[in-house]
Structures are given as C-alpha cells and as structure tokens.
Design an enzyme around this catalytic site. Structure first.
Site, PDB file in Angstrom:
ATOM      1  CE  LYS A 275      -3.185   2.528   3.177  1.00  0.00           C
ATOM      2  NZ  LYS A 275      -4.256   2.382   4.171  1.00  0.00           N
TER       3      LYS A 275
HETATM    4  C1  R5P Z   1      -1.994   4.388   7.609  1.00  0.00           C
HETATM    5  O1  R5P Z   1      -0.969   4.149   7.254  1.00  0.00           O
HETATM    6  C2  R5P Z   1      -2.972   3.602   8.046  1.00  0.00           C
HETATM    7  O2  R5P Z   1      -3.180   2.396   7.618  1.00  0.00           O
HETATM    8  C3  R5P Z   1      -4.314   4.260   8.300  1.00  0.00           C
HETATM    9  O3  R5P Z   1      -4.955   4.167   9.410  1.00  0.00           O
HETATM   10  C4  R5P Z   1      -5.225   4.248   7.159  1.00  0.00           C
HETATM   11  O4  R5P Z   1      -5.159   2.951   6.263  1.00  0.00           O
HETATM   12  C5  R5P Z   1      -5.338   5.340   6.281  1.00  0.00           C
HETATM   13  O5  R5P Z   1      -6.197   5.656   5.410  1.00  0.00           O
HETATM   14  P1  R5P Z   1      -6.472   7.008   4.758  1.00  0.00           P
HETATM   15  O6  R5P Z   1      -5.314   7.612   4.637  1.00  0.00           O
HETATM   16  O7  R5P Z   1      -7.040   6.608   3.541  1.00  0.00           O
HETATM   17  O8  R5P Z   1      -7.713   7.673   5.467  1.00  0.00           O
END
Ligand code: R5P
Length: 264
Positions: free
Chosen positions: A168
C-alpha cells in the site's frame, strides 16, 4: 494464499476497493469513525476488503461479513509519540483464528525505527508463509519525509523484495507509473487526507490507470458528505475505469437520492 488474495482482489476486474478504518490503532476515535457500528457497517456491501484492527473486527463487524478482511498487525506508539517505533501487535495464530484474508504491517523506510519496522515485516512474512496468509506492506511516511516517486520506488521495492504479497502506498502526480512498474507485486493506493470528492475520484482514476491494482481509502470515503455514495463511485472508477467526472456525477446522484431529493 491465493484463495485469500481472491477475497481481496475481485476475480473479475483483478482490482480491489479496500475500505481502511484502522486509524484508531494510533489516532483513537478519528472523525467519521467514532461510531463504526452506525457509520461504517452500511458501507460493507460495497467494499472488497475491510482494513481494520482485531478489536473493531471482534466488537463490531458481524460474523456474516463475507468479503476480505485485512487485519492491522503492527502498532505501539500513539500520535503523541514517535510513530515509527512500532512492533508486531497480532499473533499469527489469532489471525488464523479470525480467518483473515491478509495482515498489514507499517514500514517506515527512512524513519527513525526503519530497521525495527522492516524486521516486523520480515517476521510477519515468515509467519504468513507458514499459515498461507498474505502480508500487506504499508509504506508509512514520517512527518518530515518527502513524498515523491523516488522515495516510493525505494519503499515499495524494499517491501516487495523482502517478501510481502502486496503493497500500500501513496499516489504522487509525477512518476507514479514508475512506482508501480518497478514493484513486482500489486500496489494499492492509499487515500490520505480528505480531499474534495471529485479530486479523490480523480486520484483513484489516475492511480489505477497508472498501474495500481486498486485503492485502500479511508478518510476520503468515510469523511465524504455521503460515504455510501462515495464508496460506490470509487468502485466504478476502480473496477470499470469510469472517468472521474462521470463517477462524480454518479456520486451526486446517489447522494441526493439518499437524501430523498429525487424521490420528492
Ligand atoms: C495508515 O498508514 C493507516 O493504515 C491508516 O490508518 C489508514 O489506512 C489510512 O487511510 P486513509 O489515509 O485513506 O484515511
């Protein structure tokens, strides 16, 4: 392993819309996630996989939920401390007991605790291989780090070289296709800070057009004006490559239908 990956990546499009709601593991009750039971459960029919912690999985997600589960497996520091000082936070046997589709581990390349987080990842990869559970390497960006294609090529490639099954990472406007091209395993695009809906849909469209195998978005879905409409619009972009403007129009239509404007 392949069966678990097929619960995350749609066998028909080969891509995924993951909904990230794991923020509480270091941020506590983030805006939009104060009541996961009220605000997130209605979105579940539209996601290929839910990224979350085992606490929320056990406490709130119904056992009938049948799509992918990507379980957050590292943690430790809160937003009040040095974020890269993470350790593994889930035992592989508990992950197997929960029948998760993958485990996610944060990797801070260039961060203060870089080696420790890489070691978390490699230990988790070994455990995952023993149990047939894929590992998602999450390229974390420290507050002071530059977010450019050069950095993400480095971080994604290190995760892939050291054995994760998918990565990711963040979208960058310049050179994102070089990040996906130089990473030998699928990349899902992280959402990041809340953007206006059309911008978020445009970012998702560009990411999949430039080689991402889908998205893992949190705030840009659950903090949208109409989260249920937004996740459906993101799904059209990711799985059908719907153009951003058209997806935004779909979003607006679904949003006003929900409010009963079209029904009146
Ligand atoms: C970030 O690294 C974490 O995994 C987060 O808690 C989350 O996945 C971030 O999602 P977003 O940036 O799309 O809100």
């Amino acid at each position: 392993m392949q069966n678990r990956l097929a619960r995350i990546f749609s066998p028909s499009s080969g891509r995924t819309v993951m909904l990230a709601i794991d923020h509480g593991y270091f941020q506590g009750p983030t805006t939009g996630l104060e009541r996961v039971d009220v605000n997130i459960l209605p979105l579940l029919p539209y996601t290929n996989a839910l990224m979350l912690t085992r606490g929320i999985l056990r406490a709130i997600v119904p056992s009938s939920f049948n799509s992918g589960v990507v379980l957050r497996a590292s943690g430790g520091p809160s937003i009040l401390k040095e974020l890269s000082n993470e350790q593994l936070a889930v035992d592989i046997e508990d992950a197997a007991r929960l029948n998760v589709s993958a485990l996610a581990v944060q990797v801070y390349i260039g961060g203060e605790f870089e080696t420790q987080t890489v070691n978390n990842m490699t230990r988790l990869v070994d455990a995952g291989l023993r149990y047939g559970i894929p590992i998602l390497g999450v390229t974390a960006v420290g507050k002071a780090m530059v977010r450019d294609a050069k950095y993400f090529r480095l971080a994604c490639r290190i995760c892939a070289e050291l054995g994760v099954q998918f990565v990711k990472t963040y979208y960058v406007a310049e050179g994102f296709e070089t990040v996906t091209a130089s990473c030998p395993v699928p990349i899902v695009m992280a959402g990041g800070k809340k953007l206006p809906e059309l911008e978020a849909l445009t970012m998702a469209y560009r990411a999949v057009s430039e080689g991402a195998a889908g998205v893992d978005m949190g705030r840009n879905i659950f903090q949208a004006d109409a989260p249920t409409a937004m996740i459906q619009a993101v799904g059209k972009v990711v799985h059908e490559l719907m153009k951003p403007q058209q997806a935004f129009e779909l979003y607006e239509t679904l949003k006003y239908e929900k409010k009963g404007v079209l029904a009146s």
